[in-house]
Scaffold this motif. Structure first.
Motif, PDB file in Angstrom:
ATOM      1  N   THR A  43       2.664  -2.837  -6.157  1.00  0.00           N
ATOM      2  CA  THR A  43       1.887  -1.896  -5.355  1.00  0.00           C
ATOM      3  C   THR A  43       0.423  -1.880  -5.766  1.00  0.00           C
ATOM      4  O   THR A  43       0.021  -2.535  -6.731  1.00  0.00           O
ATOM      5  CB  THR A  43       2.445  -0.466  -5.484  1.00  0.00           C
ATOM      6  OG1 THR A  43       2.131   0.040  -6.791  1.00  0.00           O
ATOM      7  CG2 THR A  43       3.950  -0.452  -5.284  1.00  0.00           C
ATOM      8  N   ASN A  44      -0.358  -1.066  -5.059  1.00  0.00           N
ATOM      9  CA  ASN A  44      -1.789  -0.923  -5.338  1.00  0.00           C
ATOM     10  C   ASN A  44      -2.064   0.191  -6.343  1.00  0.00           C
ATOM     11  O   ASN A  44      -3.082   0.876  -6.285  1.00  0.00           O
ATOM     12  CB  ASN A  44      -2.536  -0.609  -4.026  1.00  0.00           C
ATOM     13  CG  ASN A  44      -2.016   0.650  -3.345  1.00  0.00           C
ATOM     14  OD1 ASN A  44      -0.812   0.836  -3.234  1.00  0.00           O
ATOM     15  ND2 ASN A  44      -2.912   1.503  -2.873  1.00  0.00           N
ATOM     16  N   THR A  45      -1.173   0.358  -7.309  1.00  0.00           N
ATOM     17  CA  THR A  45      -1.316   1.380  -8.355  1.00  0.00           C
ATOM     18  C   THR A  45      -1.617   0.714  -9.694  1.00  0.00           C
ATOM     19  O   THR A  45      -1.480  -0.502  -9.827  1.00  0.00           O
ATOM     20  CB  THR A  45      -0.021   2.209  -8.459  1.00  0.00           C
ATOM     21  OG1 THR A  45       1.057   1.340  -8.830  1.00  0.00           O
ATOM     22  CG2 THR A  45       0.295   2.901  -7.140  1.00  0.00           C
ATOM     23  N   LEU A  59       0.841  -1.194   0.000  1.00  0.00           N
ATOM     24  CA  LEU A  59       0.000   0.000   0.000  1.00  0.00           C
ATOM     25  C   LEU A  59       0.879   1.248   0.000  1.00  0.00           C
ATOM     26  O   LEU A  59       1.723   1.437   0.878  1.00  0.00           O
ATOM     27  CB  LEU A  59      -0.911  -0.001   1.227  1.00  0.00           C
ATOM     28  CG  LEU A  59      -1.977  -1.104   1.271  1.00  0.00           C
ATOM     29  CD1 LEU A  59      -2.722  -1.084   2.600  1.00  0.00           C
ATOM     30  CD2 LEU A  59      -2.956  -0.959   0.104  1.00  0.00           C
ATOM     31  N   VAL A  60       0.682   2.084  -1.021  1.00  0.00           N
ATOM     32  CA  VAL A  60       1.437   3.333  -1.129  1.00  0.00           C
ATOM     33  C   VAL A  60       0.472   4.491  -1.342  1.00  0.00           C
ATOM     34  O   VAL A  60      -0.662   4.305  -1.795  1.00  0.00           O
ATOM     35  CB  VAL A  60       2.447   3.296  -2.294  1.00  0.00           C
ATOM     36  CG1 VAL A  60       3.526   2.256  -2.052  1.00  0.00           C
ATOM     37  CG2 VAL A  60       1.741   3.035  -3.627  1.00  0.00           C
ATOM     38  N   ASN A  61       0.945   5.705  -1.035  1.00  0.00           N
ATOM     39  CA  ASN A  61       0.170   6.898  -1.359  1.00  0.00           C
ATOM     40  C   ASN A  61       0.671   7.473  -2.679  1.00  0.00           C
ATOM     41  O   ASN A  61       1.467   6.834  -3.380  1.00  0.00           O
ATOM     42  CB  ASN A  61       0.251   7.924  -0.221  1.00  0.00           C
ATOM     43  CG  ASN A  61       1.685   8.392   0.046  1.00  0.00           C
ATOM     44  OD1 ASN A  61       2.583   8.202  -0.774  1.00  0.00           O
ATOM     45  ND2 ASN A  61       1.900   8.995   1.201  1.00  0.00           N
ATOM     46  N   GLU A  62       0.211   8.666  -3.018  1.00  0.00           N
ATOM     47  CA  GLU A  62       0.577   9.253  -4.309  1.00  0.00           C
ATOM     48  C   GLU A  62       2.057   9.624  -4.383  1.00  0.00           C
ATOM     49  O   GLU A  62       2.576   9.917  -5.463  1.00  0.00           O
ATOM     50  CB  GLU A  62      -0.295  10.479  -4.592  1.00  0.00           C
ATOM     51  CG  GLU A  62      -0.024  11.687  -3.707  1.00  0.00           C
ATOM     52  CD  GLU A  62      -0.696  11.592  -2.342  1.00  0.00           C
ATOM     53  OE1 GLU A  62      -0.553  12.537  -1.552  1.00  0.00           O
ATOM     54  OE2 GLU A  62      -1.372  10.562  -2.075  1.00  0.00           O
ATOM     55  N   LYS A  63       2.759   9.604  -3.263  1.00  0.00           N
ATOM     56  CA  LYS A  63       4.198   9.885  -3.241  1.00  0.00           C
ATOM     57  C   LYS A  63       5.027   8.601  -3.236  1.00  0.00           C
ATOM     58  O   LYS A  63       6.231   8.630  -3.089  1.00  0.00           O
ATOM     59  CB  LYS A  63       4.543  10.746  -2.019  1.00  0.00           C
ATOM     60  CG  LYS A  63       3.950  12.149  -2.038  1.00  0.00           C
ATOM     61  CD  LYS A  63       4.348  12.905  -0.787  1.00  0.00           C
ATOM     62  CE  LYS A  63       3.887  14.357  -0.846  1.00  0.00           C
ATOM     63  NZ  LYS A  63       2.419  14.487  -0.887  1.00  0.00           N
ATOM     64  N   MET A  64       4.386   7.480  -3.357  1.00  0.00           N
ATOM     65  CA  MET A  64       5.018   6.160  -3.337  1.00  0.00           C
ATOM     66  C   MET A  64       5.556   5.808  -1.960  1.00  0.00           C
ATOM     67  O   MET A  64       6.428   4.950  -1.813  1.00  0.00           O
ATOM     68  CB  MET A  64       6.140   6.039  -4.391  1.00  0.00           C
ATOM     69  CG  MET A  64       5.654   6.261  -5.809  1.00  0.00           C
ATOM     70  SD  MET A  64       4.375   5.072  -6.287  1.00  0.00           S
ATOM     71  CE  MET A  64       2.945   6.141  -6.480  1.00  0.00           C
ATOM     72  N   GLU A  65       5.031   6.452  -0.932  1.00  0.00           N
ATOM     73  CA  GLU A  65       5.427   6.174   0.441  1.00  0.00           C
ATOM     74  C   GLU A  65       4.596   5.026   1.009  1.00  0.00           C
ATOM     75  O   GLU A  65       3.403   4.923   0.743  1.00  0.00           O
ATOM     76  CB  GLU A  65       5.225   7.419   1.307  1.00  0.00           C
ATOM     77  CG  GLU A  65       6.072   8.606   0.891  1.00  0.00           C
ATOM     78  CD  GLU A  65       5.652   9.893   1.583  1.00  0.00           C
ATOM     79  OE1 GLU A  65       6.499  10.789   1.744  1.00  0.00           O
ATOM     80  OE2 GLU A  65       4.448  10.007   1.943  1.00  0.00           O
ATOM     81  N   THR A  66       5.229   4.177   1.795  1.00  0.00           N
ATOM     82  CA  THR A  66       4.529   3.123   2.527  1.00  0.00           C
ATOM     83  C   THR A  66       4.282   3.621   3.955  1.00  0.00           C
ATOM     84  O   THR A  66       4.556   4.777   4.275  1.00  0.00           O
ATOM     85  CB  THR A  66       5.356   1.830   2.560  1.00  0.00           C
ATOM     86  OG1 THR A  66       6.492   2.022   3.415  1.00  0.00           O
ATOM     87  CG2 THR A  66       5.821   1.445   1.160  1.00  0.00           C
ATOM     88  N   ASN A  67       3.816   2.740   4.805  1.00  0.00           N
ATOM     89  CA  ASN A  67       3.608   3.126   6.207  1.00  0.00           C
ATOM     90  C   ASN A  67       4.908   3.192   7.001  1.00  0.00           C
ATOM     91  O   ASN A  67       4.918   3.600   8.154  1.00  0.00           O
ATOM     92  CB  ASN A  67       2.651   2.144   6.893  1.00  0.00           C
ATOM     93  CG  ASN A  67       3.212   0.729   6.963  1.00  0.00           C
ATOM     94  OD1 ASN A  67       3.471   0.111   5.935  1.00  0.00           O
ATOM     95  ND2 ASN A  67       3.395   0.204   8.169  1.00  0.00           N
ATOM     96  N   ILE A  68       6.029   2.817   6.369  1.00  0.00           N
ATOM     97  CA  ILE A  68       7.342   2.906   7.014  1.00  0.00           C
ATOM     98  C   ILE A  68       8.124   4.007   6.317  1.00  0.00           C
ATOM     99  O   ILE A  68       8.301   3.975   5.093  1.00  0.00           O
ATOM    100  CB  ILE A  68       8.085   1.559   6.946  1.00  0.00           C
ATOM    101  CG1 ILE A  68       7.266   0.482   7.662  1.00  0.00           C
ATOM    102  CG2 ILE A  68       9.475   1.672   7.560  1.00  0.00           C
ATOM    103  CD1 ILE A  68       7.849  -0.903   7.574  1.00  0.00           C
ATOM    104  N   SER A  69       8.603   4.976   7.071  1.00  0.00           N
ATOM    105  CA  SER A  69       9.094   6.233   6.512  1.00  0.00           C
ATOM    106  C   SER A  69      10.245   6.103   5.524  1.00  0.00           C
ATOM    107  O   SER A  69      10.359   6.903   4.596  1.00  0.00           O
ATOM    108  CB  SER A  69       9.503   7.181   7.646  1.00  0.00           C
ATOM    109  OG  SER A  69      10.550   6.613   8.426  1.00  0.00           O
TER     110      SER A  69
END
Length: 565
Positions: free
Chosen positions: A408-410, A389-399
């Motif tokens: 990924t989910n994209t 799971l990533v956001n629009e910045k390709m970040e995961t829940n681990i910094s």
């Protein structure tokens, strides 16, 4: 001239392209008479003119090619050699284990990340397991499939004509040669578009093996050596999702990975799944002379699209002799002699047995390659299907951990993967943060006719609560299609009725994929339907259909003259 043959052990080679790369580049070194390199054995035989080059210079020359490294060498005396001795170059004792960046994977997202990282001067380790470097697209996806599709299209047009006055006389298909040509193309592009691109990178180390997380900053490769980095990018891609059906693992099924390498033409294929992969395979192999059947557990092919699109496609496939079985669900496979028996539940609730004399091809979607990464060691969040799971910045829940591409989910496209890999590095190492916007994303299904889209369709617009209107122009109203005697399909535009801006488009047409980028740009930059209708379009082009589809929002194009506005 005094010739001497030296055998070198070379690490870093992963495929035939690697050995070809070394053989080609080593010729630039003065004094190299001949070379033969084998990536499977990891050995290379080099014949040198000792009057022009020393053996140490040969070793340095090999070490300077790409990311390959000589571990030892053994001289062989040939007919012109005057002596024989042995030199051992041991593995470096100060092998690097600390990096700025670790990229796990070797496909489009991984290479994009590595290229961006090199530009920033980052010390990078790329660890790739599974497919060769280059990943799905070049090895077993986009490149080989589109090559076979074009070959099949050529064969089809040699036997089918849209014009009564043109009567094709048939085609002679050398199936083995088609596959050999495909393999050569894959090897060439893997070398040119991936390995050659990074061959002179000073800060990149490439390693073949399976990576597993130890903690948020460290991995081990193949259960052995440990490597650490400030940031890590997961770009491990995806593979075919094999359904759990009784007997399937025992009957010897194929996927696109293994199917595309068969040099003997199959007698027939039963394809499990009617998504875009299954449909592209079905039509290509059918046109190359293979009897094809598709089993689909939903009600129609390409269920992700609206029924008006799939109706046109299904009609074309059936006209070419492809059997489509919608609402059929296989529940058991068994082998009887050389045949495979497929037990299926039918739409009416009964069961039936389907006999396949050739091969079973599984094309039932994909799954992310995340199960072997040891993600439980770092509590990385995944979707229900195992995507990172990533956001629009390709970040995961681990910094310090990012992810990109099909893992990924994209959206699962090679061009989105490349953008995501670049974005991940940008956000991990610079202050200029960036995001990926998929709202105008163009995509194409390479069947014939092609299916292409960008933005929302009418169902998605309705679900989003956007006020919308649809214009649908059948290709019978497009002069180019009439001239080509190929009016299959339509152009459909979706506009926001409050702003007149284009918010989506769907096309099904011969070469429809060539039209979608313009519509994607129109969505991205807020172009209105009025703008599209009043722009200039060359006559006769299929692109003129976009203008006509835009005009159709307010006029009946059947009552307009050619070039009217």
């Amino acid at each position: 001239m005094s010739n001497k043959t030296i055998e070198l052990s070379i690490t870093g080679m992963t495929c035939n392209g690697c050995s070809s790369h070394i053989e080609k580049d080593i010729k630039k070194t003065v004094g190299i008479v001949d070379s033969s390199v084998n990536h499977i054995t990891g050995k290379g035989d080099f014949t040198i003119d000792t009057d022009k080059i020393e053996k140490e210079e040969l070793i340095n020359a090999v070490n300077n090619i790409g990311n390959y490294s000589v571990t030892n060498n053994l001289e062989k005396e040939d007919c012109c050699s005057s002596n024989s001795d042995t030199i051992i170059q041991k593995e470096s004792s100060n092998e690097k284990h600390q990096f700025d960046l670790i990229v796990i994977g070797g496909g489009s997202a991984a290479f994009s990340a590595a290229i961006k990282a090199e530009g920033l001067g980052l010390n990078t380790l790329m660890v790739n397991g599974g497919l060769d470097f280059g990943g799905t697209c070049v090895n077993v996806g986009c490149v080989p499939s589109k090559n076979l599709i074009r070959a099949a299209e050529t064969a089809y047009h040699a036997t089918h004509s849209n014009f009564k006055g043109v009567k094709p006389k048939g085609v002679d298909i050398d199936f083995k040669q088609i596959i050999k040509d495909k393999k050569e193309l894959v090897s060439a592009l893997q070398q040119q578009k991936y390995l050659d691109v990074v061959s002179d990178f000073e800060n990149l180390t490439m390693l073949q093996g399976w990576a597993e997380f130890v903690n948020r900053n460290s991995i081990i490769v193949d259960g052995g050596k440990r490597y650490t980095a400030t940031n890590i990018v997961i770009a491990t891609g995806a593979t075919t999702n094999i359904p759990r059906i009784e007997g399937l693992n025992d009957v010897g099924y194929l996927t696109n990975v293994s199917l595309f390498d068969l040099e003997e033409k199959p007698e027939s294929l039963t394809i499990m799944g009617a998504g875009y992969i299954g449909l592209e395979i079905a039509q290509a192999y059918s046109r190359l002379g293979v009897k094809v059947r598709i089993i689909e557990f939903t009600d129609r092919p390409l269920r992700s699209q609206t029924i008006d699109i799939t109706d046109v496609l299904a009609e074309q496939l059936k006209s070419e002799g492809i059997e489509i079985l919608p609402n059929f669900r296989a529940f058991k496979f068994e082998k009887k002699g050389n045949h495979t028996i497929i037990h299926c539940n039918c739409p009416d609730g009964s069961t039936t047995q389907i006999i396949e004399k050739g091969h079973i091809v599984v094309a039932t979607g994909t799954k992310p390659n995340t199960s072997k990464l040891g993600l439980n060691n770092i509590d990385l969040k995944l979707s229900e299907k195992g995507h990172v799971l990533v956001n629009e910045k390709m970040e995961t829940n681990i910094s310090n951990i990012y992810a990109a591409g099909d893992a990924t989910n994209t959206p699962p496209f090679v061009y989105t993967a490349a953008t995501e890999g670049n974005t991940a590095i940008n956000n991990a190492f610079t202050l200029l943060k960036s995001s990926v916007d998929y709202s105008s994303l163009p995509w194409v299904v390479f069947t014939d006719p092609q299916i292409a889209g960008a933005g929302m369709d009418e169902l998605e617009a309705e679900k989003a609560g956007i006020p919308f209107e649809v214009s649908k122009l059948d290709l019978i109203h497009v002069p180019r299609a009439l001239a080509a005697q190929d009016t299959r399909g339509f152009i459909k535009l979706i506009r926001n009725t409050e702003t007149d801006k284009l918010i989506g488009a769907r096309i099904i047409a011969s070469e429809g994929g060539e039209l979608i980028q313009q519509l994607s740009m129109a969505i991205k930059f807020g172009i209105t339907i009025k703008d599209l209708a009043q722009s200039f379009y060359p006559y006769l082009t299929l692109g003129e259909g976009i203008k006509l589809a835009a005009i159709t929002f307010g006029k009946d194009v059947s009552k307009l003259s050619c070039c009217a506005s």
